[in-house]
Design a protein around this motif. Structure first.
Motif, PDB file in Angstrom:
ATOM      1  N   ASN A  41     -18.924 -13.478  -9.407  1.00 38.84           N
ATOM      2  CA  ASN A  41     -18.517 -13.863 -10.789  1.00 38.84           C
ATOM      3  C   ASN A  41     -17.037 -13.858 -10.789  1.00 38.84           C
ATOM      4  O   ASN A  41     -16.406 -12.735  -9.933  1.00 38.84           O
ATOM      5  CB  ASN A  41     -19.085 -12.824 -11.624  1.00 38.84           C
ATOM      6  CG  ASN A  41     -20.676 -12.896 -11.738  1.00 38.84           C
ATOM      7  OD1 ASN A  41     -21.082 -14.101 -11.885  1.00 38.84           O
ATOM      8  ND2 ASN A  41     -21.352 -11.793 -11.387  1.00 38.84           N
ATOM      9  N   ALA A  43     -13.586 -12.589 -10.767  1.00 42.42           N
ATOM     10  CA  ALA A  43     -13.151 -11.379 -10.797  1.00 42.42           C
ATOM     11  C   ALA A  43     -11.619 -11.102 -10.141  1.00 42.42           C
ATOM     12  O   ALA A  43     -11.133 -11.939  -9.535  1.00 42.42           O
ATOM     13  CB  ALA A  43     -13.803 -10.224 -10.324  1.00 42.42           C
ATOM     14  N   GLN A  62     -14.248  -7.671 -13.509  1.00 47.11           N
ATOM     15  CA  GLN A  62     -14.531  -9.120 -14.172  1.00 47.11           C
ATOM     16  C   GLN A  62     -13.839  -9.340 -15.613  1.00 47.11           C
ATOM     17  O   GLN A  62     -14.581  -9.208 -16.458  1.00 47.11           O
ATOM     18  CB  GLN A  62     -15.940  -9.212 -14.474  1.00 47.11           C
ATOM     19  CG  GLN A  62     -16.758  -9.284 -13.031  1.00 47.11           C
ATOM     20  CD  GLN A  62     -18.142  -9.505 -13.113  1.00 47.11           C
ATOM     21  OE1 GLN A  62     -18.787  -9.914 -14.241  1.00 47.11           O
ATOM     22  NE2 GLN A  62     -18.992  -9.335 -12.104  1.00 47.11           N
TER      23      GLN A  62
END
Length: 123
Positions: A41, A43, A62
């Protein structure tokens, strides 16, 4: 362990004050922010200075939607410093940087509203 990002979620079950004291939340200043393109994800890799006792710790955060990487250095943030390190890809995250979800569910960093000494513990 993932916290819910649902602002309408019910409060967690009651705990005792001793349970709260087990979670060591400290303030630190971001001293370096790096891209983390290999994260599953989006980040950033953060290096956060928690003062002379705890030192500089690494965190994966994130926060790419609400923050530009060039604006992070010098910001104070809060983090849990006594969780075990967590491997995220090839990066070892040593602390959990804290934030709250905004109306869109994106992370907004949790920080004091005035500068405080690095390493101070939340109480």
């Amino acid at each position: 362990m993932h916290a819910t990002h649902d602002p309408a979620a019910a409060a967690a079950p009651a705990i005792g004050f001793d349970d709260f004291l087990k979670v060591d939340i400290r303030v630190g200043t971001i001293v370096e922010a790096l891209p983390f393109p290999e994260a599953r994800n989006p980040a950033f890799k953060l290096l956060i200075d928690f003062g002379p006792v705890i030192g500089i710790k690494k965190s994966s955060a994130q926060i790419t939607t609400r923050y530009a990487i060039e604006d992070l250095v010098g910001r104070q943030v809060a983090a849990v410093v006594n969780f075990p390190p967590r491997q995220i890809g090839k990066f070892m995250s040593e602390v959990l940087t804290l934030g709250f979800p905004d109306a869109e569910g994106e992370v907004v960093l949790f920080a004091p509203d005035q500068a405080v000494p690095n390493g101070g513990r939340l109480f």
